[in-house]
Write an enzyme that holds these catalytic residues in place. Sequence first.
Site, PDB file in Angstrom:
ATOM      1  N   TYR A  26       0.830  -1.205   0.000  1.00 62.78           N
ATOM      2  CA  TYR A  26       0.000   0.000   0.000  1.00 62.78           C
ATOM      3  C   TYR A  26       0.868   1.261   0.000  1.00 62.78           C
ATOM      4  O   TYR A  26       0.546   2.251  -0.657  1.00 62.78           O
ATOM      5  CB  TYR A  26      -0.922   0.001   1.225  1.00 62.78           C
ATOM      6  CG  TYR A  26      -1.664   1.293   1.425  1.00 62.78           C
ATOM      7  CD1 TYR A  26      -2.766   1.615   0.637  1.00 62.78           C
ATOM      8  CD2 TYR A  26      -1.252   2.202   2.398  1.00 62.78           C
ATOM      9  CE1 TYR A  26      -3.445   2.815   0.817  1.00 62.78           C
ATOM     10  CE2 TYR A  26      -1.926   3.405   2.580  1.00 62.78           C
ATOM     11  CZ  TYR A  26      -3.015   3.705   1.792  1.00 62.78           C
ATOM     12  OH  TYR A  26      -3.677   4.889   1.965  1.00 62.78           O
ATOM     13  N   GLU A  27       1.968   1.231   0.749  1.00 61.98           N
ATOM     14  CA  GLU A  27       2.849   2.393   0.865  1.00 61.98           C
ATOM     15  C   GLU A  27       3.875   2.484  -0.272  1.00 61.98           C
ATOM     16  O   GLU A  27       4.756   3.323  -0.225  1.00 61.98           O
ATOM     17  CB  GLU A  27       3.573   2.376   2.216  1.00 61.98           C
ATOM     18  CG  GLU A  27       2.633   2.597   3.388  1.00 61.98           C
ATOM     19  CD  GLU A  27       3.335   2.595   4.729  1.00 61.98           C
ATOM     20  OE1 GLU A  27       4.443   2.016   4.861  1.00 61.98           O
ATOM     21  OE2 GLU A  27       2.773   3.168   5.672  1.00 61.98           O
ATOM     22  N   GLU A  83       4.144   1.883  15.241  1.00 64.11           N
ATOM     23  CA  GLU A  83       4.985   1.690  14.056  1.00 64.11           C
ATOM     24  C   GLU A  83       4.135   1.449  12.817  1.00 64.11           C
ATOM     25  O   GLU A  83       4.391   2.023  11.767  1.00 64.11           O
ATOM     26  CB  GLU A  83       5.937   0.511  14.286  1.00 64.11           C
ATOM     27  CG  GLU A  83       6.807   0.170  13.111  1.00 64.11           C
ATOM     28  CD  GLU A  83       7.835   1.245  12.772  1.00 64.11           C
ATOM     29  OE1 GLU A  83       8.258   1.293  11.597  1.00 64.11           O
ATOM     30  OE2 GLU A  83       8.215   2.035  13.642  1.00 64.11           O
ATOM     31  N   TYR A  86      -2.722  -1.109   9.965  1.00 65.84           N
ATOM     32  CA  TYR A  86      -3.231  -1.464   8.643  1.00 65.84           C
ATOM     33  C   TYR A  86      -4.558  -2.186   8.800  1.00 65.84           C
ATOM     34  O   TYR A  86      -4.700  -3.089   9.631  1.00 65.84           O
ATOM     35  CB  TYR A  86      -2.229  -2.373   7.924  1.00 65.84           C
ATOM     36  CG  TYR A  86      -2.601  -2.689   6.503  1.00 65.84           C
ATOM     37  CD1 TYR A  86      -2.477  -1.742   5.496  1.00 65.84           C
ATOM     38  CD2 TYR A  86      -3.076  -3.948   6.156  1.00 65.84           C
ATOM     39  CE1 TYR A  86      -2.816  -2.034   4.183  1.00 65.84           C
ATOM     40  CE2 TYR A  86      -3.412  -4.250   4.850  1.00 65.84           C
ATOM     41  CZ  TYR A  86      -3.282  -3.292   3.866  1.00 65.84           C
ATOM     42  OH  TYR A  86      -3.622  -3.588   2.566  1.00 65.84           O
ATOM     43  N   VAL A  87      -5.520  -1.764   8.005  1.00 67.45           N
ATOM     44  CA  VAL A  87      -6.820  -2.434   7.918  1.00 67.45           C
ATOM     45  C   VAL A  87      -6.954  -2.931   6.486  1.00 67.45           C
ATOM     46  O   VAL A  87      -6.672  -2.188   5.530  1.00 67.45           O
ATOM     47  CB  VAL A  87      -7.975  -1.475   8.277  1.00 67.45           C
ATOM     48  CG1 VAL A  87      -9.330  -2.129   8.046  1.00 67.45           C
ATOM     49  CG2 VAL A  87      -7.843  -1.002   9.726  1.00 67.45           C
ATOM     50  N   GLY A  93     -13.545   1.846   6.054  1.00 67.93           N
ATOM     51  CA  GLY A  93     -14.799   2.589   6.047  1.00 67.93           C
ATOM     52  C   GLY A  93     -15.810   2.092   7.059  1.00 67.93           C
ATOM     53  O   GLY A  93     -16.949   2.559   7.082  1.00 67.93           O
ATOM     54  N   GLY A  97     -10.302   1.534  11.903  1.00 67.22           N
ATOM     55  CA  GLY A  97      -9.089   2.286  12.202  1.00 67.22           C
ATOM     56  C   GLY A  97      -9.258   3.083  13.491  1.00 67.22           C
ATOM     57  O   GLY A  97      -8.383   3.073  14.364  1.00 67.22           O
ATOM     58  N   ASN A 124       0.079  10.566   1.969  1.00 69.38           N
ATOM     59  CA  ASN A 124      -1.062   9.753   2.397  1.00 69.38           C
ATOM     60  C   ASN A 124      -2.190  10.642   2.944  1.00 69.38           C
ATOM     61  O   ASN A 124      -2.471  10.644   4.140  1.00 69.38           O
ATOM     62  CB  ASN A 124      -0.598   8.724   3.428  1.00 69.38           C
ATOM     63  CG  ASN A 124      -1.615   7.640   3.655  1.00 69.38           C
ATOM     64  OD1 ASN A 124      -2.787   7.793   3.317  1.00 69.38           O
ATOM     65  ND2 ASN A 124      -1.172   6.545   4.240  1.00 69.38           N
ATOM     66  N   TYR A 131      -6.154  11.105  10.884  1.00 73.61           N
ATOM     67  CA  TYR A 131      -5.436  11.446  12.117  1.00 73.61           C
ATOM     68  C   TYR A 131      -5.881  12.804  12.649  1.00 73.61           C
ATOM     69  O   TYR A 131      -6.049  12.987  13.853  1.00 73.61           O
ATOM     70  CB  TYR A 131      -3.926  11.445  11.894  1.00 73.61           C
ATOM     71  CG  TYR A 131      -3.378  10.109  11.455  1.00 73.61           C
ATOM     72  CD1 TYR A 131      -3.920   8.919  11.915  1.00 73.61           C
ATOM     73  CD2 TYR A 131      -2.321  10.039  10.563  1.00 73.61           C
ATOM     74  CE1 TYR A 131      -3.421   7.699  11.502  1.00 73.61           C
ATOM     75  CE2 TYR A 131      -1.806   8.821  10.147  1.00 73.61           C
ATOM     76  CZ  TYR A 131      -2.371   7.641  10.621  1.00 73.61           C
ATOM     77  OH  TYR A 131      -1.879   6.443  10.218  1.00 73.61           O
TER      78      TYR A 131
END
Length: 163
Positions: A26-27, A83, A86-87, A93, A97, A124, A131
Site C-alpha cells: 500500500y505504501e 509503528e 493497517y486495515v 470505512g 481504524g 497519504n 489522524y
Amino acid sequence: MELTFRFAQEADTPLILRFIRDLAEYEHMADQVVADEATLKEQLFDRRGAEVLFALENGKEVGFALFFHNFSTFLGRAGLYLEDLYVLPEHRGKGYGKAIFRRLASIARQRGCGRMEWWCLDWNAPSIAFYRSLSAQPMDEWTVYRLTGEDLERLAEPESGAD
C-alpha cells in the site's frame, strides 16, 4: 458485525508478516521489506521488542497495529509508539481504524503513557485527514533522521585513538 481485539501470539508470526507486506505494498515500499518469520519471531516474541494487536471482525483478523514503548524525557514517562497500523482494504470505512486507535489509547492510558506517536507519509492524504479527525497534531517542526545498513555499521565501529 462485532469487532474484537487480541494480542498476537508466536503462532501468528506468518500472519503478522502478511500484514506487514500488505502495508508495504500500500505504501509503495514492498521492495524494502526484508523481515522474515524467523526475525519477527525473535524480535517480537523472544526479545519482546514490540507488540502486535489484531482487530477481528467476527473472529477473523481484519487489521493490525504494531507498537512499542518509547520514552519522553520531558514528560518523564513512557510513550506508546505506533509503528504500523493497517486495515484490509475490504474492511475500510467501517470505523475499524478509529477502533484500533481507541484501543491503543486505552492501552497507553492503562500503562501510564504520556503520549502516543506515529509517522505518516506526506502523500497519504486519507490517513492525514483521519489522524486530524482524531485531534492528532502534526509535528512539522521536527525532521526524522535515520541510520541503517552500512552507515549504521560504520558508525558503530570505534575510531582509532578515541572512543
